[in-house]
Design a protein around this motif. Sequence first.
Motif, mmCIF file in Angstrom:
data_model
loop_
_atom_site.group_PDB
_atom_site.id
_atom_site.type_symbol
_atom_site.label_atom_id
_atom_site.label_comp_id
_atom_site.label_asym_id
_atom_site.label_seq_id
_atom_site.Cartn_x
_atom_site.Cartn_y
_atom_site.Cartn_z
ATOM 1 N N THR A 32 0.831 -1.198 0.000
ATOM 2 C CA THR A 32 0.000 0.000 0.000
ATOM 3 C C THR A 32 0.867 1.249 0.000
ATOM 4 O O THR A 32 1.776 1.397 0.817
ATOM 5 N N LEU A 33 0.555 2.152 -0.931
ATOM 6 C CA LEU A 33 1.290 3.414 -1.020
ATOM 7 C C LEU A 33 0.796 4.408 0.021
ATOM 8 O O LEU A 33 -0.372 4.379 0.411
ATOM 9 N N ASN A 47 -1.802 8.307 -8.559
ATOM 10 C CA ASN A 47 -0.968 7.599 -9.530
ATOM 11 C C ASN A 47 -0.426 6.323 -8.911
ATOM 12 O O ASN A 47 0.322 6.353 -7.950
ATOM 13 N N ASP A 48 -0.830 5.221 -9.501
ATOM 14 C CA ASP A 48 -0.422 3.925 -8.995
ATOM 15 C C ASP A 48 -0.056 3.046 -10.185
ATOM 16 O O ASP A 48 -0.530 3.251 -11.296
ATOM 17 N N SER A 49 0.742 2.045 -9.938
ATOM 18 C CA SER A 49 1.183 1.161 -11.015
ATOM 19 C C SER A 49 0.204 0.025 -11.282
ATOM 20 O O SER A 49 0.427 -0.768 -12.192
ATOM 21 N N ALA A 50 -0.856 -0.081 -10.497
ATOM 22 C CA ALA A 50 -1.899 -1.107 -10.650
ATOM 23 C C ALA A 50 -1.278 -2.506 -10.652
ATOM 24 O O ALA A 50 -0.515 -2.827 -9.768
ATOM 25 N N LEU A 102 9.993 -3.191 -7.799
ATOM 26 C CA LEU A 102 9.493 -3.068 -9.165
ATOM 27 C C LEU A 102 8.320 -2.091 -9.234
ATOM 28 O O LEU A 102 8.222 -1.286 -10.166
ATOM 29 N N LYS A 103 7.450 -2.133 -8.243
ATOM 30 C CA LYS A 103 6.334 -1.187 -8.197
ATOM 31 C C LYS A 103 6.859 0.242 -8.045
ATOM 32 O O LYS A 103 6.394 1.157 -8.732
ATOM 33 N N ALA A 104 7.844 0.443 -7.173
ATOM 34 C CA ALA A 104 8.437 1.778 -6.997
ATOM 35 C C ALA A 104 9.135 2.236 -8.273
ATOM 36 O O ALA A 104 9.074 3.421 -8.637
ATOM 37 N N TYR A 105 9.776 1.325 -8.990
ATOM 38 C CA TYR A 105 10.445 1.669 -10.254
ATOM 39 C C TYR A 105 9.427 2.100 -11.306
ATOM 40 O O TYR A 105 9.645 3.083 -12.021
ATOM 41 N N ILE A 106 8.322 1.395 -11.399
ATOM 42 C CA ILE A 106 7.290 1.759 -12.380
ATOM 43 C C ILE A 106 6.681 3.121 -12.036
ATOM 44 O O ILE A 106 6.426 3.938 -12.923
ATOM 45 N N ILE A 107 6.478 3.390 -10.760
ATOM 46 C CA ILE A 107 5.963 4.703 -10.348
ATOM 47 C C ILE A 107 6.980 5.792 -10.688
ATOM 48 O O ILE A 107 6.612 6.870 -11.164
#
Length: 120
Positions: A32-33, A47-50, A102-107
């Motif tokens: 969770t962001l 803005n989220d990477s879904a 990976l989620k942080a990289y996509i964001i």
Amino acid sequence: MLPDADLLKTGWACVCPRCRKTSIFRPGITMTLIDRCPVCGLDLSRNDSADGPAVFLIFILGFALVPLALLLDAWLHWPLWLHAAVWTAVALALTLGTLRPLKAYIIAQQFKHRPGDWER
């Protein structure tokens, strides 16, 4: 084209893509962001990477682990139960260890390449 090393560092550290000073995830073992960066005020709630990181990991790990399992079976002839135990543990460890970065990289990629999405 090679990935941007600065974005890779930002993603691996799981920090805010604007200020790079604080984590973008809530404390604990969670995906969770936080809603807003406490340092620079970047609004992360819109803005989220879904499901992007999970889909990437499914393809990347599937592409890498299946041939490794087949090669290991050809060389060592492990019993099926041992393959199931080993590859389940490996897949879980790699998935859980790389999903947050990976989620942080996509964001961070979205922040760099689609700046208009962050200014609402």
